[in-house]
Enzyme design. Sequence first.
Site, PDB file in Angstrom:
ATOM      1  N   LYS A  53       0.845  -1.207   0.000  1.00 50.72           N
ATOM      2  CA  LYS A  53       0.000   0.000   0.000  1.00 50.72           C
ATOM      3  C   LYS A  53       0.875   1.250   0.000  1.00 50.72           C
ATOM      4  CE  LYS A  53      -3.856  -2.471   1.899  1.00 50.72           C
ATOM      5  NZ  LYS A  53      -4.522  -3.046   3.056  1.00 50.72           N
ATOM      6  N   GLN A  97      -5.168  -2.008   9.153  1.00 48.34           N
ATOM      7  CA  GLN A  97      -5.004  -3.335   8.566  1.00 48.34           C
ATOM      8  C   GLN A  97      -5.617  -4.402   9.476  1.00 48.34           C
ATOM      9  OE1 GLN A  97      -3.475  -3.837   5.438  1.00 48.34           O
ATOM     10  NE2 GLN A  97      -4.315  -5.871   5.680  1.00 48.34           N
ATOM     11  N   ASP A 120     -11.563   2.253   3.135  1.00 57.40           N
ATOM     12  CA  ASP A 120     -11.878   0.826   2.986  1.00 57.40           C
ATOM     13  C   ASP A 120     -13.378   0.618   2.798  1.00 57.40           C
ATOM     14  OD1 ASP A 120      -9.914  -1.086   2.859  1.00 57.40           O
ATOM     15  OD2 ASP A 120      -9.581  -1.155   5.032  1.00 57.40           O
TER      16      ASP A 120
END
Length: 283
Positions: A53, A97, A120
């Site tokens: 990322k 995460q 997200d």
Amino acid sequence: MANIINGKAISAAIRAELKQETEEFVQQHGFRPGLAVIIVGEDPASQVYVRNKHRACEEVGFYSEVWELPATTTQDELNALVDRLNGDPAIHGILCQLPLPSHLDENEIILRIDPKKDVDAFHPFNVGKIMIGDYSFLPCTPAGVMALLERSDIEIAGKECVVVGRSNIVGKPQAMLLLHAHGTVTVCHSRTKNLAEICRRADILIAAIGKADFFKGDMIKEGAVVIDVGMNRRADGSLTGDVDFASVEPKASYVTPVPGGVGPMTITMLMKNTLTAAKQSVM
Ligand code: NDP
């Protein structure tokens, strides 16, 4: 023989477009879109995702921060970091995460991230918006699948779409995106009866169950489009999808490989969401 959908090439093309858009944004507004990624503990798979990322941010020209916290981090400490990033004007997207170590509450973090920075698209506010077809942020993996279909000129409207898997991050939002694109959508799961029969009805089959090589050629309609979301490790450490490529490929019209299909798209869609968040911050 199927057309192999090249997720790596499509992802690279979208990243090049995002890079261009980012430069235009920077020229107009004088700052870069910023993404903060939080990782708690030392799960090796998560560390790889986080590194990828960070690299993707560099590639498209974003500012990025990686917060690597020890496995002993408390909920209060994690909450305080999220609050701080929520208030930081240089950060437009926040991603924590998952999975988190078991003593931490993932739901509390999902709820705590400002929906405007929820790149997200896990916050119930954004999930609700997806339900009604108002997309600020699209959930990254399903959005990646939609981009693969779109860029391969695959028509969805009126097609029988079968999504196998009903998780909150893949199956359910995938079904919703296909429905908004006017597909006729069936969602299957571990309690579905006659799974093979339902799969054989699919013009577009989305496999997202996390079982290596589960979908065989005899579960596929001749000429179907088969999208393999699965990412599974074989005993020898190699990566494979949910689809048995060898038996499916001769029957399908289009198929995604693993690796090199859906996988590269997920982070690209995260970049897209971060640019969207930055744009919305100046609206
Ligand atoms: P989950 O484990 O959260 O969900 C799996 C789903 O598959 C569940 O709904 C489950 O049903 C269903 N399922 C499991 N076994 C069967 C079966 N035998 N028949 C029918 N349905 C079944 O997984 P995720 O949705 O998070 O991920 C799915 C796969 O996609 C994994 O391989 C994961 O690694 C991969 N993935 C890939 C990404 C990428 O970037 N390419 C990103 C995210 C995930 P039930 O609800 O009844 O338990």
